[in-house]
Scaffold this motif. Structure first.
Motif, PDB file in Angstrom:
ATOM      1  N   GLU A 156       0.824  -1.192   0.000  1.00 27.11           N
ATOM      2  CA  GLU A 156       0.000   0.000   0.000  1.00 27.11           C
ATOM      3  C   GLU A 156       0.871   1.260   0.000  1.00 27.11           C
ATOM      4  O   GLU A 156       0.583   2.235  -0.683  1.00 27.11           O
ATOM      5  N   LEU A 157       1.960   1.203   0.765  1.00 25.29           N
ATOM      6  CA  LEU A 157       2.828   2.375   0.873  1.00 25.29           C
ATOM      7  C   LEU A 157       3.857   2.419  -0.253  1.00 25.29           C
ATOM      8  O   LEU A 157       4.580   3.400  -0.388  1.00 25.29           O
ATOM      9  N   GLY A 158       3.936   1.345  -1.006  1.00 29.87           N
ATOM     10  CA  GLY A 158       4.909   1.309  -2.090  1.00 29.87           C
ATOM     11  C   GLY A 158       6.340   1.210  -1.598  1.00 29.87           C
ATOM     12  O   GLY A 158       7.258   1.748  -2.213  1.00 29.87           O
ATOM     13  N   ILE A 159       6.541   0.537  -0.484  1.00 32.83           N
ATOM     14  CA  ILE A 159       7.904   0.345   0.015  1.00 32.83           C
ATOM     15  C   ILE A 159       8.176  -1.142   0.207  1.00 32.83           C
ATOM     16  O   ILE A 159       7.242  -1.944   0.195  1.00 32.83           O
ATOM     17  N   SER A 160       9.434  -1.507   0.356  1.00 26.02           N
ATOM     18  CA  SER A 160       9.698  -2.934   0.421  1.00 26.02           C
ATOM     19  C   SER A 160      10.863  -3.332   1.325  1.00 26.02           C
ATOM     20  O   SER A 160      11.182  -4.496   1.421  1.00 26.02           O
ATOM     21  N   THR A 161      11.487  -2.384   2.005  1.00 20.04           N
ATOM     22  CA  THR A 161      12.575  -2.805   2.893  1.00 20.04           C
ATOM     23  C   THR A 161      12.324  -2.297   4.305  1.00 20.04           C
ATOM     24  O   THR A 161      11.522  -1.389   4.535  1.00 20.04           O
ATOM     25  N   LYS A 162      13.037  -2.927   5.216  1.00 22.23           N
ATOM     26  CA  LYS A 162      12.887  -2.533   6.614  1.00 22.23           C
ATOM     27  C   LYS A 162      13.340  -1.100   6.842  1.00 22.23           C
ATOM     28  O   LYS A 162      12.756  -0.364   7.626  1.00 22.23           O
ATOM     29  N   ARG A 163      14.385  -0.736   6.126  1.00 21.96           N
ATOM     30  CA  ARG A 163      14.885   0.621   6.317  1.00 21.96           C
ATOM     31  C   ARG A 163      13.809   1.630   5.941  1.00 21.96           C
ATOM     32  O   ARG A 163      13.593   2.613   6.633  1.00 21.96           O
ATOM     33  N   GLU A 164      13.116   1.330   4.844  1.00 17.87           N
ATOM     34  CA  GLU A 164      12.062   2.252   4.410  1.00 17.87           C
ATOM     35  C   GLU A 164      10.952   2.359   5.456  1.00 17.87           C
ATOM     36  O   GLU A 164      10.374   3.426   5.658  1.00 17.87           O
ATOM     37  N   ILE A 165      10.673   1.232   6.093  1.00 13.62           N
ATOM     38  CA  ILE A 165       9.654   1.256   7.150  1.00 13.62           C
ATOM     39  C   ILE A 165      10.120   2.141   8.300  1.00 13.62           C
ATOM     40  O   ILE A 165       9.362   2.961   8.838  1.00 13.62           O
ATOM     41  N   GLU A 166      11.393   1.989   8.648  1.00 10.80           N
ATOM     42  CA  GLU A 166      11.908   2.791   9.757  1.00 10.80           C
ATOM     43  C   GLU A 166      11.887   4.283   9.426  1.00 10.80           C
ATOM     44  O   GLU A 166      11.577   5.121  10.276  1.00 10.80           O
ATOM     45  N   ILE A 167      12.194   4.596   8.180  1.00 15.73           N
ATOM     46  CA  ILE A 167      12.141   5.999   7.761  1.00 15.73           C
ATOM     47  C   ILE A 167      10.707   6.503   7.811  1.00 15.73           C
ATOM     48  O   ILE A 167      10.424   7.599   8.277  1.00 15.73           O
ATOM     49  N   TYR A 168       9.778   5.655   7.358  1.00 17.51           N
ATOM     50  CA  TYR A 168       8.364   6.023   7.382  1.00 17.51           C
ATOM     51  C   TYR A 168       7.882   6.207   8.821  1.00 17.51           C
ATOM     52  O   TYR A 168       7.035   7.049   9.113  1.00 17.51           O
ATOM     53  N   GLY A 169       8.465   5.433   9.724  1.00 15.07           N
ATOM     54  CA  GLY A 169       8.100   5.524  11.135  1.00 15.07           C
ATOM     55  C   GLY A 169       7.339   4.300  11.594  1.00 15.07           C
ATOM     56  O   GLY A 169       6.295   3.980  11.028  1.00 15.07           O
TER      57      GLY A 169
END
Length: 990
Positions: free
Chosen positions: A101-114
């Motif tokens: 849904e957010l168009g992301i795929s790595t853990k780092r991106e999740i951490e950046i997203y919050g």
RNA sequence: GGGCUCGUAGCUUAGCAUGGUUAGAGCGCUCGGCUGAUAACCGAGAGGUCCGGAGUUCAAAUCUCCGCGGGCCCA
């Protein structure tokens, strides 16, 4: 005023079901069906929680209706059956949906997203399809309490899970280990063995035979060990080569293009060589031990002990490969273990995303599987490749994101299930498995070889692992409750704290030993542990203990076969670790729903049947009945929409018509069962017969259901409805209902049919809850408001042995076989059934005679003969058609005709024509007519002779020769030809 | 590679645990019949190497073993 509401001949099942759903909602029938059994013996059920972030498909519907059937049945049997719904809400599947849904795929991106925002999204997403689930659940008639479900993300639920983990921790069974574990490089987390089991797929991988050059200073000719691998990328982490100490190995000279090479491999694996070879030397694996070889690729750092030498190991097999096994401790469980044992080194050139690190410059940043090709090229260039090919094998993929899994040395938290193996097996002994082969087969074998449970997940949306570790002295703390958290925390923790990440990550404990900060391990736990905790966590045990104490263990659970190592295992695992008790006593494992071609339904194949289509065209009862009858539910079902329709036509319509027949005539006759008490033994043979059959059926159905043999129960029910009730009892008894005046036998027929239908309705209620409720409302509630308000509040029928007359059932069966034989005799002679014949003679033994004689009237009627005789010994066979029925039983049918018989046949034909005409015009069953006729002399003569009979049969007030003066709507005329005779018939409506 | 499981008519299947009539139904097909509850039903016919092979037995769809094929689970 008739007692029963009239019904349409053709039922509108969809409208009917809609009405019943509204009734149940209005009258709170479900709640009352449960509550009225309070205080009775319990039948404990645990709902396997579905994940509501995808649409329900036919497989889910199957488990839901099977659960419903069993629970309704047990409720009717008098048990108190609570049904708490549950939702599985944590874990990777949810995270992946949100990532998409957010168009992301790595853990780092999740951490950046919050993490906070991310987890909020996860929480929202888990109920995305809740409405569809709730609708489908209700629509199919699955009664479960969805107003008060357990939800695995609830703080209370998490608190119970925490408590249980602390129990395990206190027993020393929860430990941190460094192990090679299946690892998803995309999700960047470890997976448990049961998750891995979900995702095996057949794939083609490279198959490479690699030459490792021995350090062999004396011999000028290079000597190679030939090893085989399907994962070339692991060669970068090679530390050793393993051979079997006892197997025979050979040194061979082979052609390699224009050149020659000398290779070492197992003797039994010589057929992997291309072309001719010459054996130079033979020895055992042991002789190769400790030989050193040159590294293939001198990139990755090697830490620890001595490396790149030959070791011996028992796990080396000769079934495939070369008998020389490449060992990379970073990428294989056995590899890791053997290297640790032999004190070899360790090398890890791959990061947690599955990409090569900067230790390997030519491949840096490349995903390992993608690097295979390049590595093969590199091998070729340096002359290390002996040969390559493709290899088809099954390989595990991530069950949710479909990435190939890597086996990867990681730090993880484990539950020491292997230490509990004996307890698991002992608890499994106490469980009844359906089908039973699972107990010692698939499930038992799995337990025998149980491995430690890789519990931790390096992820975000899940129950946080409740372990805190002191940053300075390393002391571990396991926190079991919010209260304990508040006590031990340095910062203030509110009672209403959300136990999820990231909030929980901010809670710092004060180390009791050294006073430093203890911080939480960042991991969350495997969501299978969540659902495995359902028996206690759904009740917030032990913080509230009443419900749990009364509802453990479960008497019954059911899910599909894939849960063997999923939920069935996680339940047993958790329960064994904490209570050392089986969490369920009976488990029914269902097969999968396949499509019409026998392929498993899955979203990706696009062969999933939309269940809403079925609800909107066929209805829930038709779907349920189809699923129950589609064969043993423990096996896969090939789902067929046309079969659902067939079931509806055959079974539901026949049931409806039996009911319709009763209501129609009971209305005409103003029949009420009220105050009518005719003992069964005073009724006619056929009444006693159907009552006997009903009680036999009741016994059979209960027997089958107690063994969860649902397909056996439905088969018996279907036979009864179609063969016994509709095609025999009602057909045979029809005339008894047509008698106009008050009559004892008619009352017997009504009463019998009424009683049978009502009992049948109750027997069928757990299977097809809608139509049975509808029938019950009219037949039972219509007669008396004092009766229970729903069929589902009733007790399940129990067989009355005193009403079972086995001899009578046998006799009837013999009669029906005689009828069949008689029909065959007629068919052979070319004489239709409508043509009366003089007699039938049954030649049989004394026993058969006794059996059939009491039912001779039925035989006479069915075969349309004037007389039935039973004789012992062979009768004269002239003019008789002879058919063998059983050994020692033969039927002789007199096929000679005289004028009287022919005339009688003609009259029956005429009656039949008139009845057909009534039907053509949809006349009311009670409507009177007047008949006018013209035709051949023989016809007229016959009609005159039998006019009373014709009138009685066709409800005619008069029958006259001549043409009718009536016109238009008042008359219906038709020309007929019966045999060679012409006849003109007119019926006037009066 | 291992474990479990399934394989019966064109299709869906019963029977298999506890070996013993001519392997039984339904859908579809052909012919005939019945029918004032029935879109149902009845009779006859066509359609079966009961996956193949071997073994045990007087007797195997049923039990055992070996294959073949499908599914699931594991390596």
């Amino acid at each position: 005023m008739p007692y029963f509401r009239s019904e349409p001949q053709k039922a509108d099942f969809l409208k009917l079901e809609e009405g019943i759903l509204a009734r149940w909602a209005r009258e709170k029938t479900f709640e009352r069906s449960v509550d009225r059994r309070e205080g009775r013996d319990k039948f404990v059920f645990v709902e396997g929680p579905p994940t509501a972030n995808g649409l329900p498909h036919p497989g889910h519907i199957l488990t839901r209706v099977v659960k419903d059937l069993v629970l309704r049945y047990k409720t009717m049997r008098g048990f108190y059956v609570r049904r708490k719904a549950g939702w599985d809400t944590h874990g990777l599947p949810v995270e992946i949906e949100v990532e998409k849904e957010l168009g992301i795929s790595t853990k780092r991106e999740i951490e950046i997203y919050g993490i906070e925002k991310f987890n909020r999204k996860c929480k929202e997403s888990v109920f995305r399809y809740e409405k569809e689930w709730v609708n489908a659940t209700k629509r199919v008639g699955f009664w479960i309490d969805m107003d008060d479900p357990y939800i695995t993300f609830d703080n209370k639920y998490i608190e119970s899970v925490w408590w249980s983990l602390k129990e395990i921790w206190k027993k020393g069974l929860l430990y941190k280990g460094h192990k090679v574990v299946p690892f998803c490089p995309r999700c960047e987390t470890t997976l448990s063995s049961h998750e891995v089991a979900q995702g095996y797929q057949d794939v083609e991988d490279p198959s490479v035979y690699v030459k490792f050059k021995l350090k062999h200073e004396k011999d000028p000719e290079p000597l190679y060990l030939l090893a085989w691998t399907t994962t070339p990328w692991t060669l970068l982490g090679n530390i050793a080569l393993a051979v079997h100490p006892l197997h025979r190995y050979v040194k061979v000279r082979v052609k390699e293009g224009a050149e020659e090479a000398v290779l070492i491999l197992a003797e039994a694996r010589l057929d992997v060589l291309e072309g001719e070879y010459e054996i130079l030397e033979q020895f055992t694996g042991k002789d190769l031990e400790d030989l050193e070889y040159e590294r293939l690729f001198d990139y990755a750092k090697v830490e620890g002990g001595k490396s790149h030498k030959v070791i011996t190991a028992d796990f080396v097999t000769l079934e495939e490969g070369t008998g020389v096994v490449h060992i990379a401790p970073a990428f294989g469980e056995v590899d890791y273990e053997v290297c640790r044992e032999k004190k070899l080194g360790f090398s890890q050139p791959v990061n947690s995303e599955g990409r090569f690190t900067n230790e390997v410059p030519p491949l840096e940043g490349m995903f390992v599987k993608d690097a295979d090709k390049l590595i093969i090229e590199m091998l070729k260039e340096q002359g290390s490749l002996y040969k390559e090919g493709r290899y088809l094998h099954s390989y595990p993929f991530c069950w949710r994101c479909n990435s190939p899994l890597l086996y990867y040395a990681r730090e993880s938290w484990f539950i020491a299930m292997s230490a509990l193996r004996d307890n698991l097996l002992a608890n499994n002994e106490k469980i009844n498995w359906y089908p039973k082969h699972l107990k010692y087969g698939r499930f038992g074998n799995f337990l025998e070889n149980i491995e430690d449970w890789a519990l931790s997940r390096e992820r975000f949306w899940g129950t946080p692992l409740n372990i805190w570790i002191c940053t300075s002295c390393g002391k571990q703390y396991c926190v079991a409750s919010i209260e304990e958290l508040r006590e031990k925390a340095k910062n203030s923790v509110s009672l209403g704290i959300d136990l999820h990440r990231p909030y929980i990550d901010d809670v710092v404990l004060k180390c009791e030993e050294c006073g430093s900060d203890a911080r939480r391990v960042k991991d969350v736990i495997d969501c299978w542990y969540d659902s495995g905790s359902a028996p206690f966590a759904q009740w917030h045990y032990p913080f509230e203990d009443e419900e749990f104490n009364q509802n453990f263990p479960a008497d019954f659970i059911t899910e599909a076969i894939d849960q063997t190592r999923g939920w069935f295992y996680s339940l047993l695992g958790v329960s064994t670790a904490i209570f050392d008790a089986p969490p369920y006593l009976n488990v029914l494992s269902l097969g999968h729903i396949l499509d019409e071609k026998g392929v498993k339904m899955s979203k990706s194949k696009g062969n999933v049947v939309d269940i809403n289509d079925i609800f909107n065209t066929d209805g829930a009862d038709a779907l349920r009945w189809y699923l129950f009858t589609a064969g043993p539910l423990t096996e896969d079902i090939r789902f067929s929409v046309s079969a659902i329709r067939e079931k509806q036509n055959k079974f539901l319509n026949t049931l409806w018509n039996s009911y319709f027949f009763f209501v129609t005539y009971a209305t005409i006759d103003n029949f009420s069962p009220k105050g009518k008490n005719i003992p069964v033994e005073k009724r006619s043979a056929i009444d006693r017969w159907i009552v006997s059959r009903l009680n036999t059926l009741t016994k059979d159905v209960i027997d089958a259901l107690e063994r969860f043999e649902i397909h056996v129960a439905v088969r018996k029910l279907e036979e009864f409805v179609i063969a016994d009730l509709s095609n025999w009892y009602i057909r045979r008894s029809r005339r008894r209902f047509w008698i106009v005046e008050e009559n004892f036998d008619k009352d017997c027929a009504y009463l019998t049919l009424y009683e049978v239908l009502v009992a049948l309705c109750k027997l069928l209620a757990p299977f097809v809850p809608f139509i049975t409720e509808h029938i019950y409302q009219n037949m039972v509630r219509g007669v008396s408001e004092d009766e229970l308000e729903s069929v589902h509040l009733c007790d399940y029928p129990t067989p009355d042995e005193s009403l079972i007359e086995i001899e009578l059932e046998d006799s009837m069966e013999l009669v029906s076989r005689l009828v069949e034989a008689g029909r065959r005799a007629r068919s052979d002679a070319g004489i239709k059934v409508r043509q009366p014949l003089r007699e039938v003679v049954v030649v049989c033994g004394e026993g058969e005679k006794e059996k059939a004689a009491s039912l001779a009237g039925i035989l006479q009627d069915e075969l349309n003969v004037h007389g039935v005789k039973f004789e012992e010994g062979v009768a004269a066979a002239e003019n008789y058609n002879q058919v063998e029925v059983d050994e020692g039983t033969t039927l002789f049918l007199d096929i000679s005709l005289d004028n009287t018989l022919i005339e009688e046949g003609l009259v029956r034909d005429i009656v039949r024509r008139i009845q057909g005409m009534r039907k053509d015009r949809d006349l009311e069953y009670t409507a009177k007519i007047r008949i006018m006729y013209e035709g051949d002399e023989a016809v007229k003569e016959a009609i005159k002779k039998f006019q009373d009979y014709i009138c009685a049969e066709t409800l005619a007030v008069g029958i006259e020769e001549g043409s009718s003066s009536a016109k238009g709507e008042q008359i219906y005329e038709k020309n007929w030809k019966i045999g060679k005779k012409d006849i003109h018939l007119a019926i006037e409506f009066v």
